[in-house]
Design a protein around this motif. Structure first.
Motif, PDB file in Angstrom:
ATOM      1  N   LEU A   1      22.679  33.737   0.211  1.00 55.02           N
ATOM      2  CA  LEU A   1      24.077  34.122   0.382  1.00 55.02           C
ATOM      3  C   LEU A   1      24.369  35.099  -0.733  1.00 55.02           C
ATOM      4  CD1 LEU A   1      25.682  30.656   1.093  1.00 55.02           C
ATOM      5  CD2 LEU A   1      25.497  32.569   2.687  1.00 55.02           C
TER       6      LEU A   1
ATOM      7  N   VAL B   1      25.609  34.369  -4.387  1.00 52.22           N
ATOM      8  CA  VAL B   1      25.432  32.937  -4.648  1.00 52.22           C
ATOM      9  C   VAL B   1      23.991  32.652  -5.092  1.00 52.22           C
ATOM     10  CG1 VAL B   1      25.617  30.601  -3.702  1.00 52.22           C
ATOM     11  CG2 VAL B   1      27.213  32.377  -2.952  1.00 52.22           C
TER      12      VAL B   1
ATOM     13  N   ALA C   1      22.634  19.360   0.880  1.00 52.22           N
ATOM     14  CA  ALA C   1      23.464  19.937  -0.171  1.00 52.22           C
ATOM     15  C   ALA C   1      23.210  19.192  -1.470  1.00 52.22           C
ATOM     16  CB  ALA C   1      24.935  19.835   0.222  1.00 52.22           C
TER      17      ALA C   1
ATOM     18  N   CYS D   1      24.249  24.264  -6.053  1.00 52.55           N
ATOM     19  CA  CYS D   1      25.144  25.377  -5.741  1.00 52.55           C
ATOM     20  C   CYS D   1      24.781  26.066  -4.415  1.00 52.55           C
ATOM     21  CB  CYS D   1      25.064  26.347  -6.925  1.00 52.55           C
ATOM     22  SG  CYS D   1      25.949  27.845  -6.633  1.00 52.55           S
ATOM     23  N   VAL D   2      23.542  26.525  -4.292  1.00 53.89           N
ATOM     24  CA  VAL D   2      23.192  27.329  -3.111  1.00 53.89           C
ATOM     25  C   VAL D   2      23.143  26.463  -1.848  1.00 53.89           C
ATOM     26  CG1 VAL D   2      21.523  28.945  -2.125  1.00 53.89           C
ATOM     27  CG2 VAL D   2      21.863  28.891  -4.596  1.00 53.89           C
ATOM     28  N   THR D   3      22.484  25.331  -1.945  1.00 56.79           N
ATOM     29  CA  THR D   3      22.363  24.496  -0.734  1.00 56.79           C
ATOM     30  C   THR D   3      23.734  23.987  -0.275  1.00 56.79           C
ATOM     31  OG1 THR D   3      21.750  22.691  -2.215  1.00 56.79           O
ATOM     32  CG2 THR D   3      19.954  23.758  -1.006  1.00 56.79           C
ATOM     33  N   SER D   4      24.672  23.740  -1.200  1.00 55.19           N
ATOM     34  CA  SER D   4      26.005  23.289  -0.779  1.00 55.19           C
ATOM     35  C   SER D   4      26.708  24.386   0.000  1.00 55.19           C
ATOM     36  CB  SER D   4      26.860  22.906  -1.988  1.00 55.19           C
ATOM     37  OG  SER D   4      26.262  21.840  -2.648  1.00 55.19           O
ATOM     38  N   ARG D   5      26.564  25.616  -0.465  1.00 56.16           N
ATOM     39  CA  ARG D   5      27.232  26.718   0.249  1.00 56.16           C
ATOM     40  C   ARG D   5      26.565  26.969   1.599  1.00 56.16           C
ATOM     41  NH1 ARG D   5      30.224  30.135  -3.259  1.00 56.16           N
ATOM     42  NH2 ARG D   5      30.493  31.497  -1.466  1.00 56.16           N
TER      43      ARG D   5
ATOM     44  N   ALA E   1      27.580  24.442   4.150  1.00 55.30           N
ATOM     45  CA  ALA E   1      28.979  24.540   4.597  1.00 55.30           C
ATOM     46  C   ALA E   1      29.191  25.695   5.575  1.00 55.30           C
ATOM     47  CB  ALA E   1      29.886  24.715   3.379  1.00 55.30           C
ATOM     48  N   LEU E   2      28.141  26.486   5.841  1.00 56.55           N
ATOM     49  CA  LEU E   2      28.301  27.630   6.762  1.00 56.55           C
ATOM     50  C   LEU E   2      28.705  27.141   8.153  1.00 56.55           C
ATOM     51  CD1 LEU E   2      25.209  29.872   5.892  1.00 56.55           C
ATOM     52  CD2 LEU E   2      27.626  30.396   5.446  1.00 56.55           C
TER      53      LEU E   2
ATOM     54  N   GLU F   1      29.081  32.611  10.959  1.00 56.85           N
ATOM     55  CA  GLU F   1      28.994  33.162   9.606  1.00 56.85           C
ATOM     56  C   GLU F   1      27.587  33.705   9.319  1.00 56.85           C
ATOM     57  OE1 GLU F   1      32.427  31.267   6.963  1.00 56.85           O
ATOM     58  OE2 GLU F   1      30.848  29.815   7.344  1.00 56.85           O
TER      59      GLU F   1
END
Ligand SMILES: Cc1cc2nc3c(=O)[nH]c(=O)nc-3n(C[C@H](O)[C@H](O)[C@H](O)COP(=O)(O)OP(=O)(O)OC[C@H]3O[C@@H](n4cnc5c(N)ncnc54)[C@H](O)[C@@H]3O)c2cc1C
Lengths: 285, 154
Positions: free
Chosen positions: A59, A62, A84, A87-91, A94-95, A99
């Motif tokens: 991302l 990110v 998640a 930081c990266v895996t949580s974002r 959430a996709l 997106e």
């Protein structure tokens, strides 16, 4: 020496450094912290992968992380299951459908499915380790006659942490697949097994002398599983582990994932136990 | 029809046992069935038995002060359940419940203990079968304690 890469049929796209754009087509929640995304990459070549391979998902602004492909190798979407944890895996987790994100790969050695043909195939998954093994199951179930006995032993934290629950139920009804699921912790509503995954290994229909075993999970679980398989009589050269330590470039250039003599992203993530057993014994490596 | 002795000699827990010793052990055994949900033994009660499971599954449970029972382990076909009969004070340290119909060989612990006192080689033989089971369970419990599937950094 020919490496396990001999079985791999897909390679990274033209420029392995540049992420290609992709869109989320579907999103399915698996557990409290894990989702499965079906991605549609702009470059359809990126949906072709060998079971066991991973992609680098990014991302912009990110970061980028390696994630195994968990979908059906015969389907035209890139399906990946993300937990998640930071930081990266949580974002990524959430996709939402529609997106965008970036994809590099697929990269890495796949599971040695060609050399497993004609043998009993035993899959041993721990926790999220089921994700890179699910494509093997799709592959083997679609070509069932190519394999002898087929078994999946899956250990996870609790009944709520089971991935792909609908499919697990469907697989449990199949007569041509031995499925055993166990959890570490459970309440009284759980009627399945409680205990470690190694306990399930002696009860599969796989004959040790004919078995190819594919193992993925936390390293400690893989270590004990590989030892137990050896104890049961599976040859160390036919036990394969997926080493999912963190990596950065994904193509063997940056050195981030060096593990003893190996660069995990380039030489792995799938290795025969015979080849890495010594490295496993080195404390702190 | 298979006799209890055949079933004992055919059970994986007694695989390759000397047939004479198998016959002595079988003298303390009988066939039993538990219905799904039935309590097989209860924490604190006298541990007079052990079970070689032929089919079905038993769950071992511990009761926490607040909340319901916690399933700590299960035992399935080919496995053995219960070793408190072999270690003083011969009391169960947890409950066992049938989670589905269980067919098992039930061994009378007091009967076996007497035979083991009279014949130390039989005692040694049985300890050699039970100690690996106890060790593997301990190793499994340690792995469960490590909580290897927990979210990293949790
Ligand atoms: C080949 C490969 C395949 C992978 N496949 C998947 C997959 O299919 N699904 C998935 O959800 N994850 C997978 N991972 C793990 C995933 O890449 C990491 O969880 C991710 O990089 C964490 O990034 P983050 O920024 O979200 O968290 P960070 O902030 O970087 O880390 C959060 C926490 O996770 C721990 N952590 C980070 N990476 C790993 C790792 N590789 N192994 C164990 N702990 C780690 C960190 O120590 C930290 O405690 C795979 C890793 C590799 C190398």
């Amino acid at each position: 020496m020919p490496g396990p890469a001999a079985d791999v049929r897909a390679v990274a796209g033209a420029d392995p450094w540049s992420p290609s754009p992709a869109r989320v087509r579907e999103r399915r929640r698996e557990t409290g912290d894990t989702v499965t995304l079906a991605l549609e990459p702009a470059d359809p070549a990126q949906t072709r992968f060998a079971p066991g391979q991973f992609t680098m998902l990014s991302l912009s602004g990110v970061g980028e992380v390696p994630i195994s492909v968990s979908g059906d190798p015969d389907e035209a979407l890139l399906v990946q299951t993300i937990r998640a944890v930071g930081c990266v895996t949580s974002r990524l987790a959430a996709l939402k459908p529609g997106e965008a994100l970036g994809v590099r790969g697929p990269f890495g050695t796949g599971w040695p499915l060609e050399s497993a043909a004609g043998r009993d195939l035993l899959l041993v998954a721990g926790g999220l380790g089921l994700a890179p093994l699910r494509p093997v199951l799709y592959h083997a179930l679609a070509r069932r006659e190519r394999f002898g006995a087929l078994a999946l032993c899956y250990g996870t934290r609790s009944p709520d942490d089971r991935l792909f629950r609908g499919e697990l139920e469907a697989w449990a009804r199949r007569a041509d697949l031995h499925l055993a699921v166990t959890v570490d912790h459970a309440g009284p509503d759980w009627e399945g097994e409680v205990g470690v995954v190694t306990r399930l290994l002696a009860r599969t229909p796989c004959r040790p002398e004919r078995t190819v075993a594919l193992v993925c999970g936390p390293e400690i679980m893989m270590r004990f599983t590989a030892r137990e398989l050896e104890h049961l009589g599976v040859a160390p050269g036919r036990i394969h582990l997926s080493m999912e330590r963190n990596m950065q470039c994904g193509i063997g250039l940056c050195g981030h994932c060096q593990w003893g003599p190996f660069l995990l992203c380039r030489d792995g993530p799938v290795f025969p136990w015979e080849r890495i057993r010594a490295a496993f014994g080195v404390r702190g490596l | 029809m298979e006799t209890v002795e055949d079933l004992v000699l055919g059970h994986p827990f007694f695989r390759d046992i000397d047939p004479e010793a198998g016959r002595v052990v079988a003298g303390c055994a009988r066939n039993t069935v538990f219905r799904s949900g039935e309590l097989v033994f209860r924490e604190g009660d006298s541990a007079d038995w052990f079970y070689c499971i032929r089919s079905g599954r038993l769950a071992l449970e511990l009761h926490a002060p607040h909340g319901g029972p916690i399933r700590i382990d299960t035992r399935g076909p080919g496995e053995v359940a219960g070793w408190s009969w072999i270690v003083p004070p011969y009391r169960w340290y947890c409950d066992a419940r049938a989670v589905e119909e269980v067919h098992a060989l039930q061994f009378d612990g007091a009967c076996l203990r007497r035979k083991m006192e009279d014949d130390a080689s039989l005692g040694y033989l049985l300890y050699k079968r039970f100690v690996p089971v106890i060790l593997r369970t301990l190793q499994g419990t340690r792995m469960q304690l490590l909580d290897v599937y927990a979210r990293p950094g949790r």
